[in-house]
Design a protein around this motif. Structure first.
Motif, PDB file in Angstrom:
ATOM      1  N   LEU A   1       0.807  -1.222   0.000  1.00 11.72           N
ATOM      2  CA  LEU A   1       0.000   0.000   0.000  1.00 11.72           C
ATOM      3  C   LEU A   1       0.836   1.266   0.000  1.00 11.72           C
ATOM      4  N   GLN A   2       2.078   1.185   0.476  1.00  8.02           N
ATOM      5  CA  GLN A   2       2.942   2.363   0.554  1.00  8.02           C
ATOM      6  C   GLN A   2       4.167   2.152  -0.331  1.00  8.02           C
ATOM      7  N   PRO A   3       4.167   2.749  -1.517  1.00  4.02           N
ATOM      8  CA  PRO A   3       5.327   2.580  -2.399  1.00  4.02           C
ATOM      9  C   PRO A   3       6.599   3.119  -1.753  1.00  4.02           C
ATOM     10  N   GLY A   4       7.696   2.454  -2.042  1.00  4.51           N
ATOM     11  CA  GLY A   4       8.999   2.907  -1.582  1.00  4.51           C
ATOM     12  C   GLY A   4       9.891   3.143  -2.777  1.00  4.51           C
ATOM     13  N   GLN A   5      11.198   3.114  -2.536  1.00  2.00           N
ATOM     14  CA  GLN A   5      12.136   3.326  -3.634  1.00  2.00           C
ATOM     15  C   GLN A   5      13.142   2.181  -3.692  1.00  2.00           C
ATOM     16  N   VAL A   6      13.460   1.801  -4.925  1.00  2.81           N
ATOM     17  CA  VAL A   6      14.419   0.727  -5.177  1.00  2.81           C
ATOM     18  C   VAL A   6      15.383   1.212  -6.245  1.00  2.81           C
TER      19      VAL A   6
ATOM     20  N   LYS B   1      19.209   2.966 -11.742  1.00  4.05           N
ATOM     21  CA  LYS B   1      18.236   4.053 -11.614  1.00  4.05           C
ATOM     22  C   LYS B   1      17.391   3.842 -10.363  1.00  4.05           C
ATOM     23  N   VAL B   2      16.853   4.938  -9.844  1.00  2.00           N
ATOM     24  CA  VAL B   2      15.964   4.858  -8.694  1.00  2.00           C
ATOM     25  C   VAL B   2      14.529   4.795  -9.205  1.00  2.00           C
ATOM     26  N   TRP B   3      13.796   3.792  -8.738  1.00  2.00           N
ATOM     27  CA  TRP B   3      12.426   3.547  -9.175  1.00  2.00           C
ATOM     28  C   TRP B   3      11.480   3.573  -7.976  1.00  2.00           C
ATOM     29  N   THR B   4      10.239   3.930  -8.230  1.00  2.00           N
ATOM     30  CA  THR B   4       9.181   3.722  -7.254  1.00  2.00           C
ATOM     31  C   THR B   4       8.844   2.241  -7.308  1.00  2.00           C
ATOM     32  N   ALA B   5       8.617   1.639  -6.115  1.00  2.00           N
ATOM     33  CA  ALA B   5       8.381   0.196  -6.097  1.00  2.00           C
ATOM     34  C   ALA B   5       7.324  -0.182  -5.071  1.00  2.00           C
ATOM     35  N   VAL B   6       6.619  -1.264  -5.366  1.00  2.00           N
ATOM     36  CA  VAL B   6       5.672  -1.875  -4.442  1.00  2.00           C
ATOM     37  C   VAL B   6       5.979  -3.369  -4.411  1.00  2.00           C
ATOM     38  N   CYS B   7       5.405  -4.057  -3.413  1.00  2.00           N
ATOM     39  CA  CYS B   7       5.578  -5.507  -3.337  1.00  2.00           C
ATOM     40  C   CYS B   7       4.204  -6.156  -3.207  1.00  2.00           C
TER      41      CYS B   7
END
Length: 159
Positions: free
Chosen positions: A105-110, A115-121
């Motif tokens: 529910l809370q995207p983080g960064q990977v 490159k830096v991407w927005t990420a979810v699991c």
């Protein structure tokens, strides 16, 4: 045949058509009109041999269909044999490092592929900062990631 007061044979008209179609192919390189250029040349040969107008059209259509059906797929395969995944497609399957906690529910960064991407699991999971992840997919500009340790553990249990 007379066009604008000039007598022109059907063979010349077919050869002009073949030339125009070949020029279009050279400009677009889309493998669309080259087959018709060859067919127009075949119709020109039919005209030179004394074939009727109807026979010339039949030869044009027949040669066009035969070339399209049998040669276009082969040529397309040969030309597209070295397709490399680029940009987003190339990221799937790569490893990355979590820079900012990732949850469903809370995207983080990977950081993946430099490159830096927005990420979810996956739903119900949380992956903490510093963990190594595997990119499972991409939706828009957001990566879907999985904890590498968890994925390795599940894979070992299956074996």
């Amino acid at each position: 045949m007379t066009l604008l007061g000039i007598t022109v044979s059907a063979a010349i008209i077919w050869l002009i058509a073949a030339g125009v179609l070949a020029l279009i192919e050279a400009l677009t390189q889309g493998l669309t009109s080259i087959w018709f250029a060859f067919a127009a040349a075949a119709a020109a040969v039919t005209a030179l041999a004394g074939g009727s107008a109807a026979l010339q059209v039949i030869v044009f259509i027949g040669v066009s269909l035969i070339l399209l059906i049998f040669t276009r797929p082969v040529v397309k395969r040969k030309l597209n044999s070295r397709v490399e995944m680029t940009n987003v497609d190339a990221v799937t399957g790569q490893e990355g490092i979590v820079l900012e906690k990732v949850s469903h529910l809370q995207p983080g960064q990977v950081k993946a592929d430099g490159k830096v991407w927005t990420a979810v699991c996956e739903e119900g999971e949380t992956i903490e900062k510093g963990k190594v992840v595997i990119v499972k997919g991409v939706r828009g500009v957001t990566l879907t990631v999985e904890d590498k340790e968890k994925a390795d553990k599940e894979r070992n249990e299956e074996e």
